[in-house]
Design an enzyme around this catalytic site. Sequence first.
Site, PDB file in Angstrom:
ATOM      1  N   GLU A   1       0.834  -1.194   0.000  1.00  0.00           N
ATOM      2  CA  GLU A   1       0.000   0.000   0.000  1.00  0.00           C
ATOM      3  C   GLU A   1       0.874   1.251   0.000  1.00  0.00           C
ATOM      4  O   GLU A   1       2.096   1.175   0.142  1.00  0.00           O
ATOM      5  CB  GLU A   1      -0.944   0.003   1.220  1.00  0.00           C
ATOM      6  CG  GLU A   1      -1.941  -1.145   1.201  1.00  0.00           C
ATOM      7  CD  GLU A   1      -2.859  -1.160   2.404  1.00  0.00           C
ATOM      8  OE1 GLU A   1      -3.850  -1.908   2.368  1.00  0.00           O
ATOM      9  OE2 GLU A   1      -2.596  -0.412   3.378  1.00  0.00           O
TER      10      GLU A   1
ATOM     11  N   ARG B   1      -0.780   8.993   2.514  1.00  0.00           N
ATOM     12  CA  ARG B   1      -2.152   9.488   2.390  1.00  0.00           C
ATOM     13  C   ARG B   1      -2.271  11.007   2.426  1.00  0.00           C
ATOM     14  O   ARG B   1      -3.109  11.580   1.729  1.00  0.00           O
ATOM     15  CB  ARG B   1      -3.020   8.876   3.504  1.00  0.00           C
ATOM     16  CG  ARG B   1      -3.257   7.399   3.315  1.00  0.00           C
ATOM     17  CD  ARG B   1      -4.036   6.816   4.474  1.00  0.00           C
ATOM     18  NE  ARG B   1      -4.305   5.393   4.261  1.00  0.00           N
ATOM     19  CZ  ARG B   1      -4.898   4.612   5.143  1.00  0.00           C
ATOM     20  NH1 ARG B   1      -5.292   5.122   6.309  1.00  0.00           N
ATOM     21  NH2 ARG B   1      -5.114   3.336   4.881  1.00  0.00           N
TER      22      ARG B   1
ATOM     23  N   HIS C   1      -8.755  10.150   4.465  1.00  0.00           N
ATOM     24  CA  HIS C   1      -8.437   9.112   3.490  1.00  0.00           C
ATOM     25  C   HIS C   1      -8.670   9.681   2.107  1.00  0.00           C
ATOM     26  O   HIS C   1      -9.714  10.294   1.847  1.00  0.00           O
ATOM     27  CB  HIS C   1      -9.305   7.870   3.712  1.00  0.00           C
ATOM     28  CG  HIS C   1      -8.753   6.650   3.061  1.00  0.00           C
ATOM     29  ND1 HIS C   1      -8.763   6.468   1.688  1.00  0.00           N
ATOM     30  CD2 HIS C   1      -8.158   5.538   3.579  1.00  0.00           C
ATOM     31  CE1 HIS C   1      -8.203   5.306   1.400  1.00  0.00           C
ATOM     32  NE2 HIS C   1      -7.815   4.724   2.533  1.00  0.00           N
TER      33      HIS C   1
ATOM     34  N   HIS D   1     -10.954  10.207   8.232  1.00  0.00           N
ATOM     35  CA  HIS D   1     -10.734   8.772   8.356  1.00  0.00           C
ATOM     36  C   HIS D   1     -10.144   8.337   9.690  1.00  0.00           C
ATOM     37  O   HIS D   1     -10.578   7.337  10.259  1.00  0.00           O
ATOM     38  CB  HIS D   1      -9.798   8.323   7.230  1.00  0.00           C
ATOM     39  CG  HIS D   1      -9.541   6.856   7.179  1.00  0.00           C
ATOM     40  ND1 HIS D   1     -10.543   5.926   7.017  1.00  0.00           N
ATOM     41  CD2 HIS D   1      -8.375   6.144   7.256  1.00  0.00           C
ATOM     42  CE1 HIS D   1     -10.023   4.706   6.990  1.00  0.00           C
ATOM     43  NE2 HIS D   1      -8.713   4.810   7.149  1.00  0.00           N
TER      44      HIS D   1
ATOM     45  N   ARG E   1      -0.475   8.797   9.704  1.00  0.00           N
ATOM     46  CA  ARG E   1      -0.409   7.342   9.862  1.00  0.00           C
ATOM     47  C   ARG E   1      -0.088   6.651   8.550  1.00  0.00           C
ATOM     48  O   ARG E   1      -0.708   6.923   7.518  1.00  0.00           O
ATOM     49  CB  ARG E   1      -1.738   6.800  10.407  1.00  0.00           C
ATOM     50  CG  ARG E   1      -1.755   5.283  10.511  1.00  0.00           C
ATOM     51  CD  ARG E   1      -3.004   4.791  11.210  1.00  0.00           C
ATOM     52  NE  ARG E   1      -4.229   4.970  10.450  1.00  0.00           N
ATOM     53  CZ  ARG E   1      -4.647   4.162   9.473  1.00  0.00           C
ATOM     54  NH1 ARG E   1      -3.894   3.137   9.093  1.00  0.00           N
ATOM     55  NH2 ARG E   1      -5.792   4.377   8.870  1.00  0.00           N
TER      56      ARG E   1
END
Length: 737
Positions: free
Chosen positions: A281, A456, A401, A517, A552
Site C-alpha cells: 500500500e 495518504r 483518506h 478517516h 499514519r
Amino acid sequence: MDGVKGPVNIQLPNNKKEKEREEGIGCRRTQGNDGAKYEDVCGGKLGCGASEIATTPSSNSIISLSVVVASYIRRRRQQHQQPLITMTTSIPAGGGKLNYGVGDCKRQGCRRSSWITSVTFSRCIQKEISWSRRVSKFLRIQRCSSSQSPITENWKSIRTVTSYKRDGSTKYFDFAVIGSGVAGLRYALEVAKHGSVAVITKAESHESNTKYAQGGVSAVLCPTDSVESHMQDTIVAGAYLCDEETVRVVCTEGPDRIRELIAMGASFDHGEDGNLHLAREGGHSHHRIVHAADVTGREIERALLEAVLMDPNITMFEHHFAIDLLTSQDGSDTVCLGVDTLNTETLEVIRFISKVTLLASGGAGHIYPTTTNPPVATGDGIAMAHRAEAVISNMEFVQFHPTALADEGLPIRPTKTRENAFLITEAVRGDGGILYNLDMERFMPMYDERAELAPRDVVARGIDDQLKKRNEKYVLLDISHKPREKILSHFPNIAAECLQYGLDITRHPIPVVPAAHYMCGGVRAGLQGETNVQGLYVAGEVACTGLHGANRLASNSLLEALVFARRAVQPSIDHMKSSNLDFSASNWWARPFVPMALGINITDKIIQMTKEVRKQLQAIMWKHVGIVRSTMRLKTAERKIGELEAKWEEYLFREGWEPTMVGLEACEMRNLFCCAKLVVSSALARHESRGLHYTIDFPHLEESLRLPTIIFPCSPVKGTWSSQQLHKQSKYLELQP
C-alpha cells in the site's frame, strides 16, 4: 534514523491444521539540563495556575508531566477549595475557548510565546529520553512511591472471577473495557484469564472502526523485508514526528501479533505457494500487508468476537453508551475507578465500578460531515479522558483518506445519504490503481515522485488541489486495466458495493473523494498503554502512542491496536491485583439521570435541535479545519464553534435540561464539541506544515517545531457543560454568573 527525535514530555508523570497455517507465514510478492525551568506562559492571568514552574534537578532527570499537572491542580484546589473528585474544566462558560497556554520549551529553558486562548501545549526537546520511555518509567516510579490514601485503605476485597452487582444500576468488575474493536477485544481475552471483564460497547458488539478496515495489517513477514525498513516507512510517512522507540516496538512485535490472530482462527489470504499473500500500500517500500480480501477488519473482528463470546469471564454489554469516567483523587494522583454508562435501549444509567479501565473507544470522525467512520465514532473516549484530566496529544493531525466512494459520481445515486462514507481501500492504489481528473488526466506525478503510492496526506492534498482548481466534486480511481479475476478476488466487497449502483469496477473508474478517516492524536500513552490517570489504559485509535507522528502509514492502525492491547495486559493485571473494591464506591459520585420529566415534546425538540447543531459543527470543521488550513480559517472556526456551543447549551437549559441529565444525542454532541475544540486549538498552536496539518500561512516544515503537541488538563473555575464530568455538574449552576 539518527535524525529522528523522540518527543519530549515535560511529563506528567495447536492442532495440526493450525500449526501448518502458522508455519506457512511467508510472502508471495505480487507485481505491481541542569536547572532547566519549564514555565507556562499565561502568568496566572487567566486563573488556570499556569504560572507554576517545575525545575529539573539535573540534566539526566525525567521531567514528569504528571508532576507538573498534579502540582498546579493541587495548588488550584487549595486556592479555590475544589472538591476531592476532580474535573477537567477547560472551557470558559459560553466562550468555547480552552484556558490554556502555549509554551515552546527548549532543553535549557522555555521561550515565552504568544497566548493561544485554547489549550495548554508543551513542546519540549529532550533528545536523550524518548516519549515512551519517559512516560513509562516515570509512571512506574510515581506509582511505587505514592502514599496510600484513605480511599484505598478502606477498600474491601472481592473475588475476581464473576461480575458483581449491588443493584440493577451498579456492576462490579475487575476490568472494564470501553469499546469492542480489535484493541478492546484482544485485551479482554488476555485479562479475562485473571479476573472478570465487562466489555462495554455503544452499539452492537461488531460495530466499530475495526469492522470497516478494508486493507489489512502491516507486519514484517517476508524474508526480503526488515523491521528497519518498516520503521523507516512509518517515520517518513509520519513526517519524522514519530517516537522511534514506539515505532521499533510496534514493528518488532507485529509479526507475533499476526501469528496469534491466525492461531485464534482468523483467516487471511494465501498465495498459490501456500504462504500468506502480502499486499503493498501507499508509503510502504515492501509487500507486507496481511489481508482477508478487502474485508480484513471484519474477519479479525469475527475471530475475536467468537473467542470473547465463548469466554465465561467476559460479559458483553451492548448498547451501553459511556458517559463519563469515574475519577477520584489519591494524593496528587487522579485515579480511574470505572465509568457511567447509558443503556440506550432501556434508558437506564448503569454504573460500572472497576479496578482497571481500558479505553478502546475509537476515533472522532464525525466531527466532520463526511467520514469513513461508523456512526459510533463521535470522540467519546478522547472527550471523556480529557474531562478526567488525562493528557491529550497531537490532535491537529486528522487523517483524511484520499479515496472514499463519491456517490455523486455513481451511475445510480443512493436513495438516501450514507451515515458513513464507503471506503475504497489504499490497496487499490497499491495494486496499480491510477488517479485521474474528470478529463482522464493523471495528476499525482505532479505532486509527488511516488505518485499514487505516496502517503495518504500527500495524495489527499493532491486530490483536494485538483478539485479546487477544476471546480469538480470528485476524481477517478481506475483499476480496470488489471485482470478482471484479480480485481474481483482482491476487492470483492468494493466491486459488489459499486455494482449495486451500476458501476462495474473491472470496466470503469471509481469516483472518489477524500473523507475524514483517522485521528492520529488522542490520549497520550506510554509503552504499556498507561496514561497519567492511574488505573486507566488506552489502546487503538483513541490513544496517541507516538507511532503515527504527523500522519499514519497505511495498515499501521490495526497493528498498533493489536500491539498495545497486548502490552497493556501485564501492567493492568498488576494494578488489578494491588487494588481492592469497596461496594460503597458506587455512592462516591452523583448519578446522571435520563430527562423523563421533561416530557416527549420537549425531549423531541431538544433532539431535533441537537441534530441541527451537529450538522452546523460538522460544516464549520469541514470548511475551516479541513485538508488545507489557514490561521484565519482556524480562528473563525474557534469563534463559530464557541458561539454555537453557547447557543446550544443556552437552549438546553432554557427548555428545562439539567446539568446531570443524559441522553444519547446530547452526550454525543458534548463529546463532538470537546474534540472539535481540541483539534482547532492544536492546529492553531502548530506554526508549520507537517504531515496531515497543512496551513497556507506556515507552508514549510520547521525543524525546530518537530515536536509533539501536548494538551495539559487544567481546572479553571468556570466551564461549559460539555467540558465537565457529569457527576460534578451539581457545581455547574453555582459557578454561573
